[in-house]
Structure formats: structure tokens, C-alpha cells
Design an enzyme around this catalytic site. Structure first.
Site, PDB file in Angstrom:
ATOM      1  N   ASP A  13     -11.005 -38.835   1.554  1.00  0.00           N
ATOM      2  CA  ASP A  13     -10.937 -39.754   2.698  1.00  0.00           C
ATOM      3  C   ASP A  13     -12.304 -40.096   3.278  1.00  0.00           C
ATOM      4  O   ASP A  13     -12.459 -40.294   4.483  1.00  0.00           O
ATOM      5  CB  ASP A  13     -10.030 -39.174   3.809  1.00  0.00           C
ATOM      6  N   GLY A  15     -13.952 -42.777   2.589  1.00  0.00           N
ATOM      7  CA  GLY A  15     -14.140 -44.235   2.665  1.00  0.00           C
ATOM      8  C   GLY A  15     -14.383 -44.836   1.285  1.00  0.00           C
ATOM      9  O   GLY A  15     -15.013 -45.894   1.168  1.00  0.00           O
ATOM     10  N   LYS A  16     -13.862 -44.167   0.251  1.00  0.00           N
ATOM     11  CA  LYS A  16     -14.072 -44.657  -1.128  1.00  0.00           C
ATOM     12  C   LYS A  16     -13.492 -46.062  -1.298  1.00  0.00           C
ATOM     13  O   LYS A  16     -14.086 -46.915  -1.931  1.00  0.00           O
ATOM     14  CB  LYS A  16     -13.402 -43.699  -2.142  1.00  0.00           C
ATOM     15  N   GLY A  40      -5.118 -42.164  -1.012  1.00  0.00           N
ATOM     16  CA  GLY A  40      -4.827 -43.328  -0.164  1.00  0.00           C
ATOM     17  C   GLY A  40      -6.163 -43.978   0.136  1.00  0.00           C
ATOM     18  O   GLY A  40      -6.980 -43.397   0.847  1.00  0.00           O
ATOM     19  N   HIS A  41      -6.428 -45.111  -0.474  1.00  0.00           N
ATOM     20  CA  HIS A  41      -7.724 -45.775  -0.327  1.00  0.00           C
ATOM     21  C   HIS A  41      -7.545 -47.044   0.502  1.00  0.00           C
ATOM     22  O   HIS A  41      -6.828 -47.955   0.101  1.00  0.00           O
ATOM     23  CB  HIS A  41      -8.309 -46.103  -1.707  1.00  0.00           C
ATOM     24  N   ARG A 143       0.970 -29.505 -22.557  1.00  0.00           N
ATOM     25  CA  ARG A 143       1.495 -30.311 -23.677  1.00  0.00           C
ATOM     26  C   ARG A 143       2.995 -30.557 -23.577  1.00  0.00           C
ATOM     27  O   ARG A 143       3.677 -30.688 -24.575  1.00  0.00           O
ATOM     28  CB  ARG A 143       1.127 -29.678 -25.028  1.00  0.00           C
ATOM     29  N   GLN A 224      -9.905 -38.406  -4.237  1.00  0.00           N
ATOM     30  CA  GLN A 224     -10.184 -37.118  -3.591  1.00  0.00           C
ATOM     31  C   GLN A 224     -11.696 -36.930  -3.425  1.00  0.00           C
ATOM     32  O   GLN A 224     -12.386 -37.905  -3.253  1.00  0.00           O
ATOM     33  CB  GLN A 224      -9.552 -35.948  -4.383  1.00  0.00           C
ATOM     34  N   THR A 239      -7.021 -30.054  -5.323  1.00  0.00           N
ATOM     35  CA  THR A 239      -6.046 -30.862  -6.040  1.00  0.00           C
ATOM     36  C   THR A 239      -6.045 -30.410  -7.508  1.00  0.00           C
ATOM     37  O   THR A 239      -6.809 -29.524  -7.891  1.00  0.00           O
ATOM     38  CB  THR A 239      -6.334 -32.367  -5.878  1.00  0.00           C
ATOM     39  N   THR A 301      -0.022 -39.446   3.819  1.00  0.00           N
ATOM     40  CA  THR A 301       1.069 -38.679   4.435  1.00  0.00           C
ATOM     41  C   THR A 301       1.120 -38.829   5.953  1.00  0.00           C
ATOM     42  O   THR A 301       2.061 -38.346   6.579  1.00  0.00           O
ATOM     43  CB  THR A 301       0.912 -37.177   4.113  1.00  0.00           C
ATOM     44  N   LYS A 331     -18.569 -44.348   8.311  1.00  0.00           N
ATOM     45  CA  LYS A 331     -18.032 -44.000   9.627  1.00  0.00           C
ATOM     46  C   LYS A 331     -19.117 -43.618  10.625  1.00  0.00           C
ATOM     47  O   LYS A 331     -18.927 -42.796  11.521  1.00  0.00           O
ATOM     48  CB  LYS A 331     -16.936 -42.930   9.513  1.00  0.00           C
ATOM     49  N   VAL A 414     -20.502 -49.121   9.051  1.00  0.00           N
ATOM     50  CA  VAL A 414     -20.480 -48.987  10.518  1.00  0.00           C
ATOM     51  C   VAL A 414     -19.182 -49.501  11.136  1.00  0.00           C
ATOM     52  O   VAL A 414     -19.116 -49.811  12.327  1.00  0.00           O
ATOM     53  CB  VAL A 414     -21.707 -49.691  11.162  1.00  0.00           C
ATOM     54  N   GLY A 415     -18.135 -49.588  10.328  1.00  0.00           N
ATOM     55  CA  GLY A 415     -16.827 -50.025  10.814  1.00  0.00           C
ATOM     56  C   GLY A 415     -15.896 -50.152   9.622  1.00  0.00           C
ATOM     57  O   GLY A 415     -16.356 -50.186   8.476  1.00  0.00           O
TER      58      GLY A 415
HETATM   59  P1  GDP Z   1     -10.674 -42.940   0.956  1.00  0.00           P
HETATM   60  O1  GDP Z   1      -9.499 -42.124   0.592  1.00  0.00           O
HETATM   61  O2  GDP Z   1     -11.963 -42.259   0.648  1.00  0.00           O
HETATM   62  O3  GDP Z   1     -10.628 -44.329   0.399  1.00  0.00           O
HETATM   63  O4  GDP Z   1     -10.640 -43.086   2.557  1.00  0.00           O
HETATM   64  P2  GDP Z   1      -9.338 -43.416   3.446  1.00  0.00           P
HETATM   65  O5  GDP Z   1      -9.015 -44.853   3.288  1.00  0.00           O
HETATM   66  O6  GDP Z   1      -8.257 -42.432   3.209  1.00  0.00           O
HETATM   67  O7  GDP Z   1      -9.887 -43.084   4.892  1.00  0.00           O
HETATM   68  C1  GDP Z   1     -10.983 -43.739   5.422  1.00  0.00           C
HETATM   69  C2  GDP Z   1     -10.544 -44.391   6.748  1.00  0.00           C
HETATM   70  O8  GDP Z   1     -11.682 -44.774   7.494  1.00  0.00           O
HETATM   71  C3  GDP Z   1      -9.765 -45.690   6.544  1.00  0.00           C
HETATM   72  O9  GDP Z   1      -8.877 -45.849   7.618  1.00  0.00           O
HETATM   73  C4  GDP Z   1     -10.846 -46.767   6.598  1.00  0.00           C
HETATM   74  O10 GDP Z   1     -10.348 -48.042   6.995  1.00  0.00           O
HETATM   75  C5  GDP Z   1     -11.755 -46.195   7.639  1.00  0.00           C
HETATM   76  N1  GDP Z   1     -13.186 -46.521   7.486  1.00  0.00           N
HETATM   77  C6  GDP Z   1     -13.920 -46.636   6.349  1.00  0.00           C
HETATM   78  N2  GDP Z   1     -15.217 -46.828   6.657  1.00  0.00           N
HETATM   79  C7  GDP Z   1     -15.295 -46.835   8.009  1.00  0.00           C
HETATM   80  C8  GDP Z   1     -16.388 -46.962   8.927  1.00  0.00           C
HETATM   81  O11 GDP Z   1     -17.541 -47.100   8.571  1.00  0.00           O
HETATM   82  N3  GDP Z   1     -16.072 -46.875  10.259  1.00  0.00           N
HETATM   83  C9  GDP Z   1     -14.803 -46.706  10.709  1.00  0.00           C
HETATM   84  N4  GDP Z   1     -14.599 -46.627  12.019  1.00  0.00           N
HETATM   85  N5  GDP Z   1     -13.758 -46.584   9.864  1.00  0.00           N
HETATM   86  C10 GDP Z   1     -14.008 -46.643   8.542  1.00  0.00           C
HETATM   87  P1  IMO Z   2      -8.177 -39.648  -1.307  1.00  0.00           P
HETATM   88  O1  IMO Z   2      -8.401 -40.233  -2.681  1.00  0.00           O
HETATM   89  C1  IMO Z   2      -7.607 -36.105   1.161  1.00  0.00           C
HETATM   90  C2  IMO Z   2      -5.397 -32.793  -0.651  1.00  0.00           C
HETATM   91  C3  IMO Z   2      -4.034 -32.436  -0.047  1.00  0.00           C
HETATM   92  C4  IMO Z   2      -4.008 -30.944  -0.312  1.00  0.00           C
HETATM   93  C5  IMO Z   2      -4.675 -30.826  -1.676  1.00  0.00           C
HETATM   94  C6  IMO Z   2      -3.673 -30.747  -2.839  1.00  0.00           C
HETATM   95  O2  IMO Z   2      -7.443 -40.549  -0.391  1.00  0.00           O
HETATM   96  O3  IMO Z   2      -9.462 -39.154  -0.746  1.00  0.00           O
HETATM   97  P2  IMO Z   2      -2.175 -32.577  -4.044  1.00  0.00           P
HETATM   98  O4  IMO Z   2      -1.070 -33.438  -3.520  1.00  0.00           O
HETATM   99  O5  IMO Z   2      -3.324 -33.343  -4.620  1.00  0.00           O
HETATM  100  O6  IMO Z   2      -1.682 -31.514  -4.977  1.00  0.00           O
HETATM  101  O7  IMO Z   2      -2.721 -31.800  -2.741  1.00  0.00           O
HETATM  102  O8  IMO Z   2      -5.476 -31.990  -1.822  1.00  0.00           O
HETATM  103  N1  IMO Z   2      -5.552 -34.202  -1.074  1.00  0.00           N
HETATM  104  C7  IMO Z   2      -6.285 -35.098  -0.401  1.00  0.00           C
HETATM  105  N2  IMO Z   2      -6.939 -34.999   0.777  1.00  0.00           N
HETATM  106  N3  IMO Z   2      -7.665 -37.249   0.447  1.00  0.00           N
HETATM  107  C8  IMO Z   2      -7.034 -37.353  -0.750  1.00  0.00           C
HETATM  108  O9  IMO Z   2      -7.184 -38.407  -1.556  1.00  0.00           O
HETATM  109  C9  IMO Z   2      -6.265 -36.258  -1.201  1.00  0.00           C
HETATM  110  N4  IMO Z   2      -5.497 -36.040  -2.292  1.00  0.00           N
HETATM  111  C10 IMO Z   2      -5.076 -34.770  -2.202  1.00  0.00           C
HETATM  112  O10 IMO Z   2      -3.996 -32.745   1.327  1.00  0.00           O
HETATM  113  O11 IMO Z   2      -4.837 -30.285   0.610  1.00  0.00           O
HETATM  114 MG    MG Z   3      -7.743 -41.375   1.469  1.00  0.00          MG
END
Ligand code: GDP
Ligand code: IMO
Ligand code: MG
Length: 429
Positions: A13, A15-16, A40-41, A143, A224, A239, A301, A331, A414-415
Site C-alpha cells: 500500500d 502507492g504502487k 488493491g492498487h 504441483r 505487496q 504473503t 478489505t 504521501k 503529494v496527493g
Molecule cells: P498500492 O497498493 O501500493 O497501490 O497502494 P494503495 O492504493 O493500496 O494505497 C495507497 C493509497 O494512498 C490510495 O488510496 C491512493 O489513492 C493514495 N495515495 C497515493 N499517493 C498519494 C499521495 O501522494 N498522497 C495522498 N494523500 N494519497 C496518496
Molecule cells: P498491495 O499490492 C498490504 C497482507 C495481508 C496479510 C498478509 C498475508 O495492495 O500493496 P495474504 O492474503 O496475501 O495471504 O495475506 O499480507 N497483504 C497486504 N497488505 N497490501 C497488499 O497488497 C497486501 N496483500 C497482502 O494483510 O497481513
Molecule cells: Mg494496496
């Protein structure tokens, strides 16, 4: 110039999704290389938020080829839902989406077993996403997996299910007291999904290698983060796949020379969802403030993300095993609300200072972070497009991270919106 891997440097999470969307505009071919719909991207375009779990986050651009690589585990129902979601919004018209026929399928029993194992009070609670990721990867390595290619071969699929189901049913019935599964019901379910996906399931190898040969710009999208890597993360609170750059090679099917740059996506503080050690966690008002302002709730989730300070010990570990050539710092705007900002520079364990991540959760739970404090920048971050226009205190904070990690920052976010980005260096140009 060259091909670029995007890897999360923390516990996910970071910000990928946003960074893949921004850099993806310059790429031709984008390959998701591991994980499944545990990811969740998020991408925000003109205030519209889209969360992708399987489809590469560059799919919102025109004329891209998006691939779900062999290293991914695919829940066909989720994939179809996601394709529909994008098509309804007008995306995936000029961009194509293909799935490797070597990718493994997340079967209904994988999801069931994931949840049953997590609810078993005599086993370690991991806090998984419950999406069947661990059981699907276990079957792949054991397998016993079903691959996307098998969905297109009903006779073979039936034979495989007949081999696999007795063992699954034994575990379901005898160990978990759950009802057994029947092969014919599963076959019907899978073949209906296969019919709708069949044109997208291909051997992606020729396509990827032709693109590389023609000098197309290839991007590898990780899910991840390094601290959740099955080998290099905080095992067993991880994971079930490798999340480091090495997984881009195996999960897309390319060689080391086909990855030229590695961007470590780094949130300027740290979050973690699920169980496991987290030395810099802030279980106080500051943590709650960061969660609120940063919107730190799981994109998959909806769970509260645990929040804490940036951890340079963990980041240096991530850099070593993933080989970052550039950092995307995300962020940054969120830290504007905090008065004193801290960065963990070392740990203390058994009264000694250490600069590595201990390999056991028992030791890692016991480390105490040693912090350096930075004054915050009071200014709300303006819509700046250049690093030099950022507040001096923020520039100092960024410089410290770059110097400590010996990796330059190539992007500053920055957002959440696509436009709230300072691109210092575009690795594709
Ligand atoms: P990922 O799994 O690495 O793709 O990241 P997620 O999408 O799960 O979580 C990143 C969260 O931060 C999302 O809600 C994005 O919209 C938000 N986000 C990403 N970059 C920024 C940033 O620079 N500033 C702020 N405030 N939010 C951001
Ligand atoms: P993105 O790509 C944050 C965490 C779960 C748990 C552990 C194992 O959005 O960054 P799993 O369901 O993979 O067997 O759970 O890994 N986890 C993540 N945490 N971002 C994710 O993906 C994650 N994918 C799995 O919360 O701790
Ligand atoms: Mg995510």
C-alpha cells in the site's frame, strides 16, 4: 532508458498503483508479475478513484498491452468483474489485456481453506486478505495447481480435479468439519468462467520477448512489498509469494538483462495491514491522525491500516534485496499535518544497537526504534511541479532519506491524483 520494475519497499500500500499509472503512460507493455487479488492498487484520475486488484494499473491509458503474468494467481471471477468495471467506465478500448496460460487459478477451495485456516484458533493468525492466496501458491509449488491453460482443456481439467479433490475433501471434512466439494459442480463453474475469458488466455512468452526484442518499453508491476516477501519479509507474517525484483523475472518470464531500473515505492511513513512485527508503529493520537489524513484503510478489505514512522532499517533491507535504482516517495502531503516528524535510523536489541532486520518475529517484536527528529513544514503543499519549490524543511527530509539509502528520489507524490506528482526522472525517457 530501459525496462522498469516497480516494487513496494514496505508492507504494501505504498502507492504502487499511482506510480504505475504515472510512469505507465510512457510504457508500451505492462506486466503484473506476482500476487493476486490480495492487492488493491488505487488510481485517482480527475477525482475518480479506481481500485485494481489484478489488472495492471497502467490499463487506464490508451494503446497499452497489459499482461497478467505467469507469477500471478488469478481468481477468474474477480478478473471478469474487474474487466467489466473498466469497460463500463470506457477503459480497455484501445488497450489490450491478456493473461498468461501459465498463471495459476485461485479455486473456490483455496478461498475456503484460507478462511478456515485463519479462523482456526490453534494456528498462528496472520490476518490474510482471505482471498485464497496462500492455498493457491501452496498448490502451485506442490504441483497440485490448476493453471489458466487447464481451463481451456476440459478433459484435462476434469482429470486434474479428480486427482486433487479427494485430498481437499479429506482436509475440509476431517480437519475442518466442512462439507465436501463435488467435481461436476466445480467443472461447470470453471467452464462458464473459461468461456468468457478464453480469448485473453494465451502463452504470453512470445509477445513479451518480441516486445523486448523490438525495444518496446516494458514495465513490471509488483504487488505487496518487500517486508511481505515470503523469504525476505517478516515470516510467517507475510504473503505467499516473492515480492522482490527477482520475482519480476520469474513472474514475467524474462532474464536479468530485461530489467534495467527498479523503482522502490516508498510511503514517507509506514503502514501495515494484518498481524506481525512493526517496530515504528504509533498506537497513539499521531498514528490515528496519519490514518485519518492519509485515508489509511485497506483498498481490498477496508481494514484499518496500522500507521507508524518511516523505518530506514527496514528500507535499507528492502533496498539490498530488491536493488532499487530510484525511489518514488509517496504521501508526502500527509506528513504536513504532523508537528515533529521522526525517522527510525537504527534499532536497539538486547541493549545493543543494530542496523538489520532480525530474522525471527520474536526478536523483531522486541527491537526498539532509535529516531532522528525533523521539524515539519508548516505550509500546506501547494500544487508545485518542481522539487525546488517545496518547503526547505521537506527538501531536507527528502535529502536525508536519499543520502541514507544511497538511492535518488525520482518521483515525489503529494496527493492521490495522477496530477499531484513531481516527476524528477522518468525512467523511460
Ligand atoms: P498500492 O497498493 O501500493 O497501490 O497502494 P494503495 O492504493 O493500496 O494505497 C495507497 C493509497 O494512498 C490510495 O488510496 C491512493 O489513492 C493514495 N495515495 C497515493 N499517493 C498519494 C499521495 O501522494 N498522497 C495522498 N494523500 N494519497 C496518496
Ligand atoms: P498491495 O499490492 C498490504 C497482507 C495481508 C496479510 C498478509 C498475508 O495492495 O500493496 P495474504 O492474503 O496475501 O495471504 O495475506 O499480507 N497483504 C497486504 N497488505 N497490501 C497488499 O497488497 C497486501 N496483500 C497482502 O494483510 O497481513
Ligand atoms: Mg494496496
Amino acid at each position: 532508458m530501459g525496462n522498469v520494475a516497480v516494487v513496494g519497499s514496505q508492507w504494501g500500500d505504498e502507492g504502487k498503483g499511482k506510480v504505475v499509472d504515472v510512469y505507465g503512460e510512457s510504457a508500451d507493455l505492462i506486466i503484473r508479475f506476482q500476487g493476486g487479488n490480495n492487492a488493491g492498487h488505487t488510481i485517482v484520475v480527475n477525482e475518480e478513484k479506481i481500485v485494481l486488484h489484478l489488472i495492471p494499473a497502467a490499463a487506464l491509458h490508451d494503446n497499452k498491452t497489459c499482461i497478467i503474468g505467469n507469477g500471478v494467481v488469478v481468481d477468474p471471477e474477480v478478473l471478469l468483474r474487474e474487466i467489466n468495471q473498466l469497460q463500463e467506465k470506457g477503459y480497455l478500448q484501445s488497450s489490450s489485456l491478456l493473461v498468461s496460460d501459465r498463471a495459476h487459478v485461485i479455486m473456490p477451495y483455496h478461498k475456503q481453506l484460507d478462511k478456515l485456516r485463519e479462523s482456526n484458533t490453534s494456528a498462528t493468525f496472520i490476518g490474510t486478505t482471505g482471498r485464497g492466496i496462500g492455498p493457491a501458491y501452496s498448490d502451485k509449488v506442490g504441483r497440485r495447481g490448476i493453471r489458466m491453460a487447464d481451463l481451456l482443456r476440459p478433459d484435462y481439467l476434469e482429470k486434474r480435479l479428480e486427482e486433487v479433490l479427494p485430498e481437499k475433501n479429506c482436509i475440509l471434512q476431517s480437519y475442518f468439519n466442512a462439507p465436501p466439494l463435488e467435481a461436476c459442480g466445480l467443472m461447470d463453474q470453471l467452464l462458464t468462467l473459461a468461456e468468457r475469458l478464453k480469448d485473453r488466455i494465451v502463452d504470453t512468452q512470445p509477445l513479451i520477448h518480441n516486445a523486448l526484442k523490438e525495444g518496446k518499453k516494458v514495465m513490471y508491476e509488483g504487488a505487496q512489498g518487500v517486508l511481505l516477501d515470503i523469504d525476505h519479509g517478516t515470516y510467517p507474517y507475510v504473503t505467499s509469494s516473492n515480492t522482490i525484483t527477482g520475482a519480476a523475472l520469474s513472474g514475467a518470464g524474462v532474464g536479468p538483462n530485461d530489467v534495467d531500473q527498479v523503482i522502490g515505492i516508498t510511503k514517507v511513513y509506514t503502514t501495515r495491514v494484518g498481524e506481525g512485527p512493526f517496530p515504528t508503529e504509533l498506537e497513539n493520537e499521531t498514528g490515528a491522525l496519519i490514518r485519518k489524513v492519509g485515508g489509511e484503510f485497506g483498498a481490498t478489505t477496508g481494514r484499518k491500516r496500522r500507521c507508524g514512522w518511516l523505518d530506514l532499517v527496514a528500507l535499507k533491507h528492502a533496498k539490498r534485496v530488491a536493488g532499487f535504482t530510484g525511489l518514488a516517495l509517496t504521501k508526502i502531503d500527509v506528513l504536513s499535518v504532523v508537528d515533529d516528524i521522526k525517522i527510525c535510523t537504527a534499532y536497539e536489541l538486547n541493549d545493543e544497537q543494530i542496523d538489520y532486520v532480525p530474522s525471527t518475529p520474536e526478536d523483531y517484536e522486541r527491537v526498539k526504534p532509535i529516531y532522528k527528529t525533523f521539524v515539519s513544514w508548516d505550509e500546506k503543499l501547494p500544487k508545485v511541479k518542481s522539487k525546488k519549490d517545496l518547503p526547505a524543511a521537506l527538501q531536507e527530509y527528502i535529502k536525508f532519506i536519499e543520502t541514507e539509502l544511497e538511492v535518488p528520489a525520482v518521483l515525489l507524490s503529494v496527493g492521490p491524483d495522477r496530477n499531484d506528482t513531481i516527476v524528477i526522472h522518468n525512467p523511460f525517457n
